[in-house]
Scaffold this motif. Structure first.
Motif, short mmCIF file in Angstrom:
data_model
loop_
_atom_site.label_atom_id
_atom_site.label_comp_id
_atom_site.label_asym_id
_atom_site.label_seq_id
_atom_site.Cartn_x
_atom_site.Cartn_y
_atom_site.Cartn_z
N ASN A 111 -8.47 38.94 -37.56
CA ASN A 111 -8.00 38.45 -36.27
C ASN A 111 -7.26 39.52 -35.49
O ASN A 111 -7.33 39.55 -34.25
CB ASN A 111 -7.10 37.23 -36.48
N LYS A 112 -6.58 40.40 -36.20
CA LYS A 112 -5.83 41.46 -35.53
C LYS A 112 -6.73 42.61 -35.07
O LYS A 112 -6.61 43.09 -33.94
CB LYS A 112 -4.76 42.01 -36.48
N ILE A 113 -7.64 43.05 -35.94
CA ILE A 113 -8.43 44.25 -35.66
C ILE A 113 -9.72 43.93 -34.94
O ILE A 113 -10.18 44.68 -34.09
CB ILE A 113 -8.72 45.01 -36.98
N GLN A 114 -10.36 42.81 -35.30
CA GLN A 114 -11.67 42.43 -34.77
C GLN A 114 -12.67 43.58 -34.89
O GLN A 114 -13.21 44.07 -33.89
CB GLN A 114 -11.54 41.95 -33.32
N PRO A 115 -12.94 44.00 -36.13
CA PRO A 115 -13.81 45.17 -36.32
C PRO A 115 -15.28 44.86 -36.03
O PRO A 115 -15.73 43.71 -36.08
CB PRO A 115 -13.62 45.48 -37.82
N ASP A 116 -16.02 45.93 -35.73
CA ASP A 116 -17.47 45.83 -35.55
C ASP A 116 -18.19 46.06 -36.88
O ASP A 116 -19.28 45.54 -37.11
CB ASP A 116 -17.95 46.87 -34.54
N MET A 117 -17.58 46.86 -37.74
CA MET A 117 -18.20 47.26 -38.99
C MET A 117 -17.15 47.31 -40.08
O MET A 117 -16.05 47.84 -39.86
CB MET A 117 -18.85 48.65 -38.81
N VAL A 118 -17.47 46.74 -41.24
CA VAL A 118 -16.53 46.71 -42.36
C VAL A 118 -17.18 47.35 -43.58
O VAL A 118 -18.32 47.02 -43.93
CB VAL A 118 -16.09 45.27 -42.70
N PHE A 119 -16.46 48.26 -44.22
CA PHE A 119 -16.89 48.87 -45.48
C PHE A 119 -16.08 48.27 -46.62
O PHE A 119 -14.85 48.18 -46.54
CB PHE A 119 -16.70 50.39 -45.44
N THR A 120 -16.76 47.89 -47.69
CA THR A 120 -16.15 47.20 -48.81
C THR A 120 -16.91 47.61 -50.07
O THR A 120 -17.97 48.24 -49.96
CB THR A 120 -16.19 45.67 -48.55
N PRO A 121 -16.45 47.29 -51.26
CA PRO A 121 -17.23 47.62 -52.46
C PRO A 121 -18.60 46.93 -52.46
O PRO A 121 -18.83 45.94 -51.75
CB PRO A 121 -16.36 47.13 -53.61
N SER A 122 -19.49 47.42 -53.30
CA SER A 122 -20.82 46.83 -53.47
C SER A 122 -20.73 45.46 -54.14
O SER A 122 -19.82 45.21 -54.94
CB SER A 122 -21.67 47.78 -54.33
N ARG A 123 -21.70 44.62 -53.86
CA ARG A 123 -21.79 43.33 -54.55
C ARG A 123 -22.12 43.51 -56.03
O ARG A 123 -21.95 42.58 -56.82
CB ARG A 123 -22.84 42.45 -53.89
N ASN A 124 -22.61 44.68 -56.41
CA ASN A 124 -22.94 44.96 -57.80
C ASN A 124 -21.84 45.72 -58.53
O ASN A 124 -22.06 46.22 -59.64
CB ASN A 124 -24.25 45.76 -57.87
N ASP A 125 -20.68 45.82 -57.92
CA ASP A 125 -19.55 46.51 -58.56
C ASP A 125 -19.01 45.64 -59.70
O ASP A 125 -18.77 44.45 -59.52
CB ASP A 125 -18.46 46.78 -57.52
N LYS A 132 -18.80 37.77 -38.66
CA LYS A 132 -19.38 38.11 -37.36
C LYS A 132 -19.69 39.60 -37.20
O LYS A 132 -20.06 40.03 -36.12
CB LYS A 132 -18.43 37.69 -36.23
N CYS A 133 -19.50 40.38 -38.27
CA CYS A 133 -19.69 41.82 -38.11
C CYS A 133 -20.52 42.39 -39.26
O CYS A 133 -20.76 41.73 -40.28
CB CYS A 133 -18.36 42.55 -38.01
N THR A 134 -20.98 43.60 -39.07
CA THR A 134 -21.77 44.30 -40.09
C THR A 134 -20.90 44.61 -41.30
O THR A 134 -19.77 45.09 -41.17
CB THR A 134 -22.34 45.60 -39.50
N LEU A 135 -21.45 44.34 -42.49
CA LEU A 135 -20.76 44.64 -43.75
C LEU A 135 -21.61 45.60 -44.56
O LEU A 135 -22.80 45.33 -44.82
CB LEU A 135 -20.53 43.37 -44.57
N LEU A 136 -21.01 46.72 -44.96
CA LEU A 136 -21.70 47.70 -45.79
C LEU A 136 -20.91 47.90 -47.08
O LEU A 136 -19.70 48.07 -47.07
CB LEU A 136 -21.84 49.03 -45.05
N GLU A 186 -23.94 59.85 -47.36
CA GLU A 186 -23.40 58.78 -48.18
C GLU A 186 -24.31 57.59 -48.01
O GLU A 186 -24.84 57.34 -46.92
CB GLU A 186 -21.96 58.43 -47.77
N ALA A 187 -24.53 56.85 -49.11
CA ALA A 187 -25.43 55.71 -49.08
C ALA A 187 -24.65 54.41 -49.22
O ALA A 187 -23.59 54.37 -49.86
CB ALA A 187 -26.45 55.82 -50.22
N PHE A 188 -25.21 53.35 -48.64
CA PHE A 188 -24.52 52.07 -48.62
C PHE A 188 -25.50 50.93 -48.86
O PHE A 188 -26.69 51.03 -48.54
CB PHE A 188 -23.82 51.87 -47.27
N GLU A 189 -24.97 49.87 -49.42
CA GLU A 189 -25.71 48.62 -49.57
C GLU A 189 -25.48 47.79 -48.30
O GLU A 189 -24.35 47.64 -47.85
CB GLU A 189 -25.15 47.90 -50.80
#
Length: 207
Positions: free
Chosen positions: A96-110, A128-132, A197-200
């Protein structure tokens, strides 16, 4: 409009390891980047160091990458499954504070328990935003390399310099400079670039 990027790091150093080169590139290109570490891992600090050493190290590391918006939390390391509702509430406040367009987080296979909770709650909080998902081979049995960010020598060197700030973690194999560069070379080769760098792709939202 400036692209807003949020990097969610379960523990200090995860964000730099997973997407440090991309962070440096984004900042140089004028993106607004916020780096959030959910835990400074006080319980994991070697006894010869002060308890706040990792918070000091992450400040030094992210400064090298160019980050000026650093947010640190104190969720207890290896206890994220028990704390998942508090983590979700925290992520929603950040959204709610940042309202990012893109979020980077760990892999679902971590496989790390804290990383698994981080990505699961990230998926719940940011709809509502892209997740990598970023790559950490020591925790990933499998990893879907579906997105790539090409990088130059300058960005890889910044990533290596940032990781060098973690004196407390210097014995970890994944902080070895040759490993960091080698993985970037491998991912770069896949897209006919020098480094990458590669992303899921967890979610791709096109506006």
């Amino acid at each position: 409009m400036t692209t807003k990027v949020l990097v969610i790091s379960p523990h200090t150093d995860d964000g730099e390891l997973g997407c440090g080169g991309s962070i440096a590139k984004f900042i140089e290109e004028g993106y607004e980047v916020t780096y959030v570490a959910l835990s400074c891992c006080e319980k994991s600090i070697p006894p010869q160091y002060p308890k706040d050493i990792l918070s000091r190290e992450v400040k030094s590391a992210t400064k090298i990458l160019g980050i000026t918006d650093l947010v640190l939390f104190s969720f207890e390391v290896r206890e994220f499954p028990r704390l998942r509702q508090e983590i979700l509430d925290t992520l929603i406040r950040l959204r709610n504070k940042i309202q990012p367009d893109m979020v980077f987080t760990p892999s679902r296979n971590d496989t790390h328990q804290d990383h698994k909770i981080t990505v699961e709650e990230t998926m719940r909080a940011f709809k509502k935003c892209t997740l990598l998902g970023y790559e950490q081979p020591w925790n990933n049995i499998t990893f879907n390399t579906l997105a790539f960010i090409p990088l130059t020598e300058n960005y890889i060197q910044k990533k290596i310099d940032a990781l060098s700030c973690y004196e407390t973690q210097k014995g970890k194999a994944y902080l070895n400079h040759e490993f960091v560069r080698g993985l970037a070379l491998t991912r770069g080769t896949q897209i006919e670039e020098k480094y990458a760098e590669a992303f899921e792709v967890i979610k791709w939202v096109i506006h």
